[in-house]
Design an enzyme around this catalytic site. Structure first.
Site, short mmCIF file in Angstrom:
data_model
loop_
_atom_site.label_atom_id
_atom_site.label_comp_id
_atom_site.label_asym_id
_atom_site.label_seq_id
_atom_site.Cartn_x
_atom_site.Cartn_y
_atom_site.Cartn_z
N ARG A 1 27.90 -11.54 -23.18
CA ARG A 1 26.96 -10.80 -24.15
C ARG A 1 25.73 -10.98 -23.48
NH1 ARG A 1 31.03 -9.03 -25.11
NH2 ARG A 1 32.01 -8.10 -27.28
N LEU A 2 25.45 -11.45 -22.22
CA LEU A 2 24.17 -11.78 -21.72
C LEU A 2 23.74 -10.47 -20.81
CD1 LEU A 2 24.14 -15.35 -20.59
CD2 LEU A 2 23.25 -14.41 -22.43
#
Length: 214
Positions: A192-193
């Site tokens: 999720r970066l």
């Protein structure tokens, strides 16, 4: 919370979006991603969410189709008397979102909205299939109607009336252009970066480029 829904997730890992790779102008960057979406045969790459809001802040969103873009902005067509048309008359601002899941990408566009020139609306209208031209005259878009039979019967009636005629564009139907003030490019990344690069229009006409936290 439904665990079968909450547990749905995908780890994105196909591409990156780095400052060293992006174009200086957001439309150039959009064009790059657009061509890649077309080359990758993304299903209905021109489908975009259009979000509008009335004067009292009540939001509404729906999927429409992009019909063109240029350095000025992004063009779509609709019935001016539809719910979105009425909201845009009250509050001529909108947000567009493209989601190209095959490429793990989103593009978010916030901008000011204007009707395009009548000549341009005429040209596009007459490029549409005859059935779609008749449909623009048939449907009182967003209004309550009795049933499906009413719509079908009204279409057949209009088709007969307009048969063998040059169909003029209805005055209540035409194009809008969303002139961007903010464009964000989102590239899915692991854990999720995600990569998020935002272009913001400045008063001098230049675009400020910034990275946003995912």
């Amino acid at each position: 919370m439904n665990p079968s829904i909450a547990g749905l997730r995908k780890d994105y890992s196909s591409e990156t979006l780095l400052e060293s790779e992006i174009a200086p102008h957001p439309i150039q960057q959009f064009d790059k991603w657009w061509q890649q979406a077309i080359d990758s045969q993304v299903d209905e790459a021109n489908a975009m969410t259009l979000a509008t809001a009335s004067n009292d802040g009540m939001p509404s969103a729906r999927i429409v189709l992009l019909k063109g873009y240029n350095p000025e902005g992004f063009v779509f067509f609709t019935n001016y008397k539809s719910y979105k048309g009425l909201q845009l008359e009250e509050n001529p601002k909108a947000c567009l979102v493209f989601f190209w899941k095959e490429l793990e990408r989103q593009v978010r566009i916030i901008g000011l909205v204007n009707k395009i020139a009548e000549k341009e609306s005429d040209e596009y209208f007459h490029s549409r299939p005859i059935g779609s031209q008749v449909g623009a005259w048939t449907s009182p878009q967003s209004q309550v109607i009795p049933n499906r039979s009413w719509l079908d019967d009204h279409y057949q009636q209009m088709a007969k009336e307009l048969q063998s005629k040059h169909i003029e564009r209805p005055p209540h139907w035409g194009g809008y252009i969303v002139k961007p003030v903010i464009i964000e490019f989102w590239q899915g990344r692991p854990s999720r970066l995600h990569d998020r690069i935002q272009y913001t229009l400045q008063e001098n006409g230049e675009w400020q480029i910034e990275r946003l936290a995912p």
